[in-house]
Motif scaffolding. Structure first.
Motif, mmCIF file in Angstrom:
data_model
loop_
_atom_site.group_PDB
_atom_site.id
_atom_site.type_symbol
_atom_site.label_atom_id
_atom_site.label_comp_id
_atom_site.label_asym_id
_atom_site.label_seq_id
_atom_site.Cartn_x
_atom_site.Cartn_y
_atom_site.Cartn_z
ATOM 1 N N LEU A 1 37.963 47.181 46.695
ATOM 2 C CA LEU A 1 37.848 48.354 45.816
ATOM 3 C C LEU A 1 37.539 49.600 46.635
ATOM 4 C CD1 LEU A 1 35.983 46.819 42.751
ATOM 5 C CD2 LEU A 1 38.295 47.775 42.752
ATOM 6 N N THR A 2 36.714 49.439 47.671
ATOM 7 C CA THR A 2 36.386 50.580 48.533
ATOM 8 C C THR A 2 37.630 51.083 49.271
ATOM 9 O OG1 THR A 2 34.133 49.781 48.836
ATOM 10 C CG2 THR A 2 34.973 51.306 50.507
ATOM 11 N N SER A 3 38.385 50.150 49.871
ATOM 12 C CA SER A 3 39.581 50.564 50.624
ATOM 13 C C SER A 3 40.603 51.210 49.706
ATOM 14 C CB SER A 3 40.241 49.359 51.298
ATOM 15 O OG SER A 3 39.350 48.743 52.186
ATOM 16 N N ARG B 1 37.397 36.951 40.109
ATOM 17 C CA ARG B 1 36.003 37.007 39.696
ATOM 18 C C ARG B 1 35.187 37.839 40.663
ATOM 19 N NH1 ARG B 1 35.205 30.959 37.491
ATOM 20 N NH2 ARG B 1 36.056 31.353 35.407
ATOM 21 N N VAL B 2 34.276 38.622 40.111
ATOM 22 C CA VAL B 2 33.393 39.440 40.962
ATOM 23 C C VAL B 2 31.943 39.141 40.614
ATOM 24 C CG1 VAL B 2 35.064 41.281 41.372
ATOM 25 C CG2 VAL B 2 33.605 41.388 39.354
ATOM 26 N N ALA C 1 27.730 38.985 46.078
ATOM 27 C CA ALA C 1 28.078 40.301 46.623
ATOM 28 C C ALA C 1 28.749 41.191 45.574
ATOM 29 C CB ALA C 1 28.985 40.135 47.845
ATOM 30 N N GLY C 2 28.924 40.681 44.364
ATOM 31 C CA GLY C 2 29.592 41.478 43.335
ATOM 32 C C GLY C 2 31.014 41.807 43.743
ATOM 33 N N LEU D 1 34.927 40.832 47.105
ATOM 34 C CA LEU D 1 36.384 40.762 47.052
ATOM 35 C C LEU D 1 36.930 41.538 48.258
ATOM 36 C CD1 LEU D 1 38.351 39.534 45.053
ATOM 37 C CD2 LEU D 1 38.379 41.705 43.835
ATOM 38 N N VAL D 2 37.353 40.801 49.281
ATOM 39 C CA VAL D 2 37.733 41.452 50.539
ATOM 40 C C VAL D 2 39.182 41.174 50.897
ATOM 41 C CG1 VAL D 2 35.405 41.471 51.515
ATOM 42 C CG2 VAL D 2 36.872 39.466 51.842
#
Ligand code: CA
Length: 422
Positions: free
Chosen positions: A137-139, A170-171, A175-176, A180-181
């Motif tokens: 999500l960050t990227s 699933r999150v 690490a929430g 998801l990496v």
């Protein structure tokens, strides 16, 4: 899989998090306010959007990766040596036995044979060992708001949010959503699908109601087979095979897309490498083929059919498709290529790369983890040794450098590993 932006499988760079300036942070939150407005029409509920993006901050190192021209172009023989090595063949054959049932089910439903599916899995994520390390999500959030492909990455960002909202992904781990990496560009899971590809082509193959390409091997194998089927894979047809060209073959006739009937290639003197006839080897119903010369007329030559193009569809690079195709042959028990690559200094397997890194470390070079990936720190050490040995200083390591270092071991205490990790 990340079309057009080439993803080198041998060195996954993980640059340190680049913090945004105040102005960039402001522009990021303004951008997210607009994304929030668009979420509804992209099919993402506001509530999910808010929940999943509440704590996101940009990581500008991905913009740097988007803009980076690779400073080091990997020769095809290095690429093939690392992707199709004895380790990956043994691993892949073990996976074929382990997942036989799912693979057979995928073949009967989609027509793609087990070896091809497992070869894709092995090249994409080393059979699930390397998914990438960056929070997706960050990227994708950062790439949606900065850089030169924002519209494309917004589509991927929304697709990812939808996959989470639908319950495919699933999150709820410790690490929430950060758990998801994937790659910096947003490819993830066993098959390294981009989120929109996932949305379009992933299948629930273990029957639990979720399409889970991170947690379920059967889902990943079924989805890979489905991808290839949708890309035009024809059941029972070969991808192609290595051939011998006649003396004076006109290289202008080569090219994956430059397809001609088999009889035409026979008439031009193209032969199999094992003495069988081209048409017997191609099998019944084989369509037109192209001649692929990945390293010019002096290197290995291949006759490639439509199924090669289907593999190419997975990640638009011929070297990639060839690695998958050749690995699949090896998983079926086939041997190495018969024609040598046109180089006096052949490439290194991953085991040989680890050995090289060990020898470099013993000589006092700080290259960090011995992981078989020749990244920036390894290349710096390789250049230093090339300089010392009077070789061309190009940062590329092949059998020649490995042989020289093996022949002259040193007893220097290893440097402290760490800071300069590849
Ligand atoms: Ca499932």
């Amino acid at each position: 899989m990340f079309h057009r932006f080439s993803r080198l499988p041998v060195a996954a760079t993980l640059a340190p998090l680049l913090l945004a300036t105040a102005a960039q942070a402001e522009s990021f939150s303004a951008c997210f306010a607009r994304l929030r407005d668009d979420a509804g029409s992209a099919g993402v509920a506001r509530a999910s959007f808010d929940k999943l993006t509440a704590t996101l901050s940009p990581d500008l190192s991905v913009i740097k990766l988007l803009d980076d021209q690779p400073e080091f172009k990997t020769p095809i023989w290095d690429y093939m040596a690392a992707l199709v090595d004895a380790e990956r063949v043994a691993d892949g054959q073990a996976r074929m036995a382990q997942w036989q049932e799912s693979l057979q089910a995928a073949e009967s439903r989609y027509g793609v044979d087990p070896a091809t599916v497992v070869a894709v899995w092995g090249v994409e994520s080393d059979f699930g060992r390397s998914f990438g390390k960056r929070p997706l999500l960050t990227s994708l959030g950062t790439l949606s708001c900065f850089g030169r492909r924002q519209a494309y990455f917004r589509g991927e960002f929304f697709s990812l949010l939808k996959l989470i909202e639908q319950g495919d992904l699933r999150v709820d781990g410790p690490a929430g959503a950060d758990g998801l990496v994937g790659s910096w560009a947003g490819a993830f899971g066993h098959t390294q699908f981009m989120p929109s590809t996932y949305q379009r082509l992933a299948v629930d193959f273990d029957g639990d109601g979720r399409r889970d390409l991170v947690g379920s091997v059967p889902d990943a194998l079924g989805s890979t087979a489905n991808f290839l089927a949708k890309a035009g894979w024809k059941r029972g047809q070969p991808w192609g095979f290595e051939v011998k060209l006649p003396e004076g073959f006109d290289a202008a006739l080569a090219g994956r897309r430059n397809k001609r009937p088999l009889a035409d290639w026979v008439a031009r003197g193209v032969r199999t490498v094992d003495g069988r006839s081209l048409s017997a080897k191609a099998g019944e119903g084989a369509d037109a083929a192209g001649v692929l010369l990945p390293a010019g007329v002096k290197g290995p030559a291949f006759l490639v059919f439509g199924n090669f193009d289907a593999i190419y569809g997975y990640n638009a690079a011929e070297s990639y498709a060839l690695a998958i195709a050749h690995l699949a042959d090896r998983l079926r028990g086939g041997g190495p290529l018969l024609t040598a690559w046109p180089t006096p200094d052949p490439g290194l397997s991953r085991a040989e790369r680890r050995e090289l890194q060990t020898l470099l470390t013993a000589r006092g070079h700080a290259i960090g983890e011995i992981d078989g990936m020749l990244g920036a720190a390894s290349r710096k050490a390789i250049q230093a040794e090339q300089q010392r040995l009077g070789l061309a200083v190009d940062g590329r390591a092949g059998q020649k450098l490995l042989g020289l270092l093996r022949a002259a071991p040193v007893s220097v205490m290893p440097a402290k590993a760490g800071i300069q990790k590849d």
